[in-house]
Scaffold this motif. Structure first.
Motif, PDB file in Angstrom:
ATOM      1  N   ALA A  39       0.837  -1.200   0.000  1.00  0.00           N
ATOM      2  CA  ALA A  39       0.000   0.000   0.000  1.00  0.00           C
ATOM      3  C   ALA A  39       0.873   1.251   0.000  1.00  0.00           C
ATOM      4  CB  ALA A  39      -0.930  -0.003   1.207  1.00  0.00           C
ATOM      5  N   GLU A  40       1.941   1.246   0.797  1.00  0.00           N
ATOM      6  CA  GLU A  40       2.851   2.397   0.831  1.00  0.00           C
ATOM      7  C   GLU A  40       3.602   2.537  -0.485  1.00  0.00           C
ATOM      8  OE1 GLU A  40       3.972   2.637   5.568  1.00  0.00           O
ATOM      9  OE2 GLU A  40       4.834   1.031   4.338  1.00  0.00           O
ATOM     10  N   ALA A  41       3.923   1.406  -1.119  1.00  0.00           N
ATOM     11  CA  ALA A  41       4.554   1.470  -2.435  1.00  0.00           C
ATOM     12  C   ALA A  41       3.598   2.074  -3.454  1.00  0.00           C
ATOM     13  CB  ALA A  41       4.992   0.072  -2.873  1.00  0.00           C
ATOM     14  N   GLY A  42       2.306   1.727  -3.357  1.00  0.00           N
ATOM     15  CA  GLY A  42       1.311   2.314  -4.240  1.00  0.00           C
ATOM     16  C   GLY A  42       1.219   3.818  -4.086  1.00  0.00           C
ATOM     17  N   LEU A  43       1.460   4.305  -2.866  1.00  0.00           N
ATOM     18  CA  LEU A  43       1.418   5.748  -2.611  1.00  0.00           C
ATOM     19  C   LEU A  43       2.524   6.500  -3.350  1.00  0.00           C
ATOM     20  CD1 LEU A  43       0.498   6.057   1.174  1.00  0.00           C
ATOM     21  CD2 LEU A  43      -0.856   6.795  -0.790  1.00  0.00           C
ATOM     22  N   LEU A  44       3.568   5.810  -3.759  1.00  0.00           N
ATOM     23  CA  LEU A  44       4.616   6.468  -4.544  1.00  0.00           C
ATOM     24  C   LEU A  44       4.073   6.910  -5.906  1.00  0.00           C
ATOM     25  CD1 LEU A  44       7.692   4.178  -3.784  1.00  0.00           C
ATOM     26  CD2 LEU A  44       7.203   6.461  -2.867  1.00  0.00           C
ATOM     27  N   MET A  45       3.082   6.187  -6.419  1.00  0.00           N
ATOM     28  CA  MET A  45       2.400   6.643  -7.623  1.00  0.00           C
ATOM     29  C   MET A  45       1.342   7.677  -7.285  1.00  0.00           C
ATOM     30  SD  MET A  45       3.836   5.224 -10.221  1.00  0.00           S
ATOM     31  CE  MET A  45       2.648   5.406 -11.552  1.00  0.00           C
ATOM     32  N   THR A  46       0.603   7.441  -6.204  1.00  0.00           N
ATOM     33  CA  THR A  46      -0.432   8.377  -5.786  1.00  0.00           C
ATOM     34  C   THR A  46       0.152   9.761  -5.511  1.00  0.00           C
ATOM     35  OG1 THR A  46      -1.774   6.600  -4.833  1.00  0.00           O
ATOM     36  CG2 THR A  46      -2.191   8.834  -4.032  1.00  0.00           C
ATOM     37  N   ALA A  47       1.348   9.808  -4.917  1.00  0.00           N
ATOM     38  CA  ALA A  47       1.971  11.075  -4.546  1.00  0.00           C
ATOM     39  C   ALA A  47       2.193  11.982  -5.741  1.00  0.00           C
ATOM     40  CB  ALA A  47       3.305  10.811  -3.835  1.00  0.00           C
ATOM     41  N   LEU A  48       2.486  11.417  -6.902  1.00  0.00           N
ATOM     42  CA  LEU A  48       2.673  12.258  -8.090  1.00  0.00           C
ATOM     43  C   LEU A  48       1.367  12.461  -8.839  1.00  0.00           C
ATOM     44  CD1 LEU A  48       2.900  11.075 -11.320  1.00  0.00           C
ATOM     45  CD2 LEU A  48       4.575   9.618 -10.217  1.00  0.00           C
ATOM     46  N   LEU A  49       0.469  11.460  -8.812  1.00  0.00           N
ATOM     47  CA  LEU A  49      -0.736  11.543  -9.617  1.00  0.00           C
ATOM     48  C   LEU A  49      -1.774  12.498  -9.041  1.00  0.00           C
ATOM     49  CD1 LEU A  49      -1.102   7.778 -10.600  1.00  0.00           C
ATOM     50  CD2 LEU A  49      -0.306   9.667 -12.026  1.00  0.00           C
ATOM     51  N   LEU A  50      -1.784  12.689  -7.725  1.00  0.00           N
ATOM     52  CA  LEU A  50      -2.749  13.621  -7.138  1.00  0.00           C
ATOM     53  C   LEU A  50      -2.462  15.056  -7.554  1.00  0.00           C
ATOM     54  CD1 LEU A  50      -5.176  14.204  -5.396  1.00  0.00           C
ATOM     55  CD2 LEU A  50      -3.684  14.198  -3.374  1.00  0.00           C
ATOM     56  N   PRO A  51      -1.248  15.583  -7.340  1.00  0.00           N
ATOM     57  CA  PRO A  51      -0.986  16.937  -7.843  1.00  0.00           C
ATOM     58  C   PRO A  51      -1.062  17.024  -9.361  1.00  0.00           C
ATOM     59  CG  PRO A  51       1.038  15.947  -7.007  1.00  0.00           C
ATOM     60  CD  PRO A  51      -0.090  15.052  -6.584  1.00  0.00           C
ATOM     61  N   TYR A  52      -0.688  15.949 -10.042  1.00  0.00           N
ATOM     62  CA  TYR A  52      -0.814  15.895 -11.501  1.00  0.00           C
ATOM     63  C   TYR A  52      -2.258  16.144 -11.916  1.00  0.00           C
ATOM     64  CZ  TYR A  52      -0.667  13.941 -16.244  1.00  0.00           C
ATOM     65  OH  TYR A  52      -0.772  13.755 -17.609  1.00  0.00           O
ATOM     66  N   ALA A  53      -3.190  15.480 -11.232  1.00  0.00           N
ATOM     67  CA  ALA A  53      -4.604  15.640 -11.558  1.00  0.00           C
ATOM     68  C   ALA A  53      -5.103  17.048 -11.254  1.00  0.00           C
ATOM     69  CB  ALA A  53      -5.428  14.598 -10.802  1.00  0.00           C
ATOM     70  N   VAL A  54      -4.690  17.591 -10.104  1.00  0.00           N
ATOM     71  CA  VAL A  54      -5.197  18.887  -9.656  1.00  0.00           C
ATOM     72  C   VAL A  54      -4.850  20.004 -10.629  1.00  0.00           C
ATOM     73  CG1 VAL A  54      -4.963  20.645  -7.861  1.00  0.00           C
ATOM     74  CG2 VAL A  54      -5.300  18.251  -7.218  1.00  0.00           C
ATOM     75  N   VAL A  55      -3.678  19.936 -11.257  1.00  0.00           N
ATOM     76  CA  VAL A  55      -3.242  21.050 -12.111  1.00  0.00           C
ATOM     77  C   VAL A  55      -3.738  20.939 -13.544  1.00  0.00           C
ATOM     78  CG1 VAL A  55      -1.157  21.382 -10.718  1.00  0.00           C
ATOM     79  CG2 VAL A  55      -1.034  19.981 -12.778  1.00  0.00           C
ATOM     80  N   GLN A  56      -4.523  19.904 -13.878  1.00  0.00           N
ATOM     81  CA  GLN A  56      -4.917  19.701 -15.274  1.00  0.00           C
ATOM     82  C   GLN A  56      -5.731  20.852 -15.852  1.00  0.00           C
ATOM     83  OE1 GLN A  56      -3.931  17.080 -17.460  1.00  0.00           O
ATOM     84  NE2 GLN A  56      -2.506  17.088 -15.742  1.00  0.00           N
ATOM     85  N   VAL A  57      -6.810  21.237 -15.183  1.00  0.00           N
ATOM     86  CA  VAL A  57      -7.643  22.327 -15.707  1.00  0.00           C
ATOM     87  C   VAL A  57      -6.882  23.654 -15.722  1.00  0.00           C
ATOM     88  CG1 VAL A  57      -9.754  23.671 -15.378  1.00  0.00           C
ATOM     89  CG2 VAL A  57      -9.810  21.179 -15.131  1.00  0.00           C
ATOM     90  N   PRO A  58      -6.186  24.024 -14.642  1.00  0.00           N
ATOM     91  CA  PRO A  58      -5.366  25.238 -14.719  1.00  0.00           C
ATOM     92  C   PRO A  58      -4.333  25.184 -15.843  1.00  0.00           C
ATOM     93  CG  PRO A  58      -5.606  24.566 -12.440  1.00  0.00           C
ATOM     94  CD  PRO A  58      -6.192  23.463 -13.278  1.00  0.00           C
ATOM     95  N   ALA A  59      -3.750  24.009 -16.083  1.00  0.00           N
ATOM     96  CA  ALA A  59      -2.753  23.891 -17.153  1.00  0.00           C
ATOM     97  C   ALA A  59      -3.377  24.177 -18.511  1.00  0.00           C
ATOM     98  CB  ALA A  59      -2.117  22.504 -17.128  1.00  0.00           C
ATOM     99  N   GLY A  60      -4.563  23.625 -18.758  1.00  0.00           N
ATOM    100  CA  GLY A  60      -5.231  23.871 -20.024  1.00  0.00           C
ATOM    101  C   GLY A  60      -5.555  25.342 -20.219  1.00  0.00           C
ATOM    102  N   TYR A  61      -6.056  25.976 -19.169  1.00  0.00           N
ATOM    103  CA  TYR A  61      -6.421  27.397 -19.242  1.00  0.00           C
ATOM    104  C   TYR A  61      -5.186  28.284 -19.389  1.00  0.00           C
ATOM    105  CZ  TYR A  61      -8.439  31.897 -17.923  1.00  0.00           C
ATOM    106  OH  TYR A  61      -8.822  33.215 -17.901  1.00  0.00           O
ATOM    107  N   ILE A  62      -4.147  27.995 -18.588  1.00  0.00           N
ATOM    108  CA  ILE A  62      -2.923  28.807 -18.654  1.00  0.00           C
ATOM    109  C   ILE A  62      -2.248  28.660 -20.019  1.00  0.00           C
ATOM    110  CG2 ILE A  62      -0.604  29.079 -17.699  1.00  0.00           C
ATOM    111  CD1 ILE A  62      -1.795  28.216 -14.982  1.00  0.00           C
ATOM    112  N   GLY A  63      -2.231  27.429 -20.546  1.00  0.00           N
ATOM    113  CA  GLY A  63      -1.652  27.224 -21.868  1.00  0.00           C
ATOM    114  C   GLY A  63      -2.372  28.024 -22.935  1.00  0.00           C
TER     115      GLY A  63
END
Length: 374
Positions: A39-63
């Motif tokens: 489960a903690e190993a899975g969090l190594l992917m979760t740790a990057l994917l959560l902020p990755y997801a959060v910035v998607q809409v701002p990234a599209g708008y800023i671009g």
């Protein structure tokens, strides 16, 4: 110029994935050094994917606002430098923090890249996006080829340093080899059409399944007696076959439109069921073809739901919702493995694809697709 642009943007996407997917083949080594569970190993992917997801809409708008190519260059340089910081991470929480920082910069890439390609290629967007979406399979395929030998010869952290140097060169090439802004709308709106929500929900489910399976595929095969070296090669094979899958998905979308979404969801449900029940290496070949076709198809279909004024926002939203699924997928898969074992846990993957297939059937039934080329 169009071909050079597509090539460089696609290379940036390849290394975006190579950095993130270097972790799965290294999980046995990371677990042994840091003393963490699945489960903690899975969090190594979760740790990057959560902020990755959060910035998607701002990234599209800023671009859309500042220029899509400019934001892509900033993303590549940022994710390259932040990923290299893994060299200094000695504690589990430090590794999580570095992965999260990488997730922020890597998250700035997808929405402006897909919006740019959709605008530049227009009528052939399916095929162009199919080429762009070779990023996930190629990046995932080269990750263990680069990471495993370096980890065995030196230390696993140095794999990220080498990847960072390679991707940094791509960012510099994009900055100087393609002059000026290629795609920047005259008007920009931060708005979402109502017909985008069911597709986004289906994308949430399939990306949870996709990243849950990929994160633990090597460990799954090792649990059935496959050596870590052979399991890593099978992981690479899945991804390399996925190159053809991505191109196939883009061409299929140009030919049959939205029906391709349901088709590949159904095929993935069947093939992942066979994998979970048999752990057979022979299923890797057909699975690679269908597994990676989803990205190009969903991306092209999402672009049909937007106008030129909100294209970046729509692409970012669909990907954001999908990557919220990707965020929870590896952690939930790790929990299921810890509590139920690998086979039972992997049976959740075909169930998720079947559920996504049902959602797309509902979308067609209630007429929210708004798509005329079926």
């Amino acid at each position: 110029m169009k071909k050079r642009l597509l090539l460089l943007v696609s290379l940036g996407w390849i290394f975006n994935y190579a950095h993130r997917m270097a972790v799965p083949p290294l999980i046995p080594m990371i677990r042994a050094e840091l003393g963490i569970n699945n489960a903690e190993a899975g969090l190594l992917m979760t740790a990057l994917l959560l902020p990755y997801a959060v910035v998607q809409v701002p990234a599209g708008y800023i671009g859309d606002r500042i220029g899509r190519k400019r934001l892509l260059v900033m993303s590549i340089i940022g994710y390259s430098l932040s990923s290299a910081l893994i060299l200094f991470a000695r504690q589990y929480w430090e590794l999580l923090a570095v992965r999260a920082l990488y997730g922020v910069f890597s998250g700035l890439y997808y929405a402006p890249a897909t919006a740019l390609i959709s605008e530049v290629y227009r009528e052939r967007k399916g095929s162009a996006l199919g080429f762009f979406m070779i990023g996930p399979p190629v990046g995932s395929g080269i990750a263990p080829i680069i990471a495993a030998p370096i980890a065995l010869a030196l230390e696993w952290r140095y794999a990220f340093v080498l990847l960072s140097g390679m991707s940094l060169l791509i960012g510099l090439a994009l900055a100087f080899a393609v002059r000026g802004e290629v795609s920047r709308p005259s008007r920009v709106r931060l708005s979402l059409p109502g017909n985008v929500y069911l597709l986004s929900a289906a994308n949430f489910i399939v990306l949870a399944a996709f990243f849950g399976l990929l994160t633990f595929l090597v460990s799954f095969l090792v649990s059935y007696g496959v050596s870590i070296r052979r399991a890593s090669m099978l992981f690479s094979l899945l991804s390399l076959v996925g190159v053809a899958g991505s191109l196939f998905g883009g061409a299929l979308y140009d030919r049959i439109g939205r029906r391709s979404v349901s088709l590949v969801f159904g095929l993935n449900a069947f093939l992942t069921l066979v994998l979970a029940l048999s752990a057979s290496p022979w299923v890797i070949l057909p699975l690679g073809l269908t597994f990676y076709s989803v990205g190009a198809i969903v991306t092209a279909y999402a672009s049909e739901k937007a106008t030129s004024e909100n294209l970046g926002s729509v692409m970012g939203f669909v990907n954001m919702v999908g990557f919220f699924g990707a965020t929870v997928g590896p952690y939930i898969m790790g929990l299921l493995i810890d509590s139920l074992g690998y086979r039972a846990a992997f049976l959740s993957v075909p169930a998720m694809y079947a559920l996504a297939l049902g959602i797309m059937g509902l979308e067609e039934k209630i007429g929210e697709g708004g798509f005329s080329r079926t």
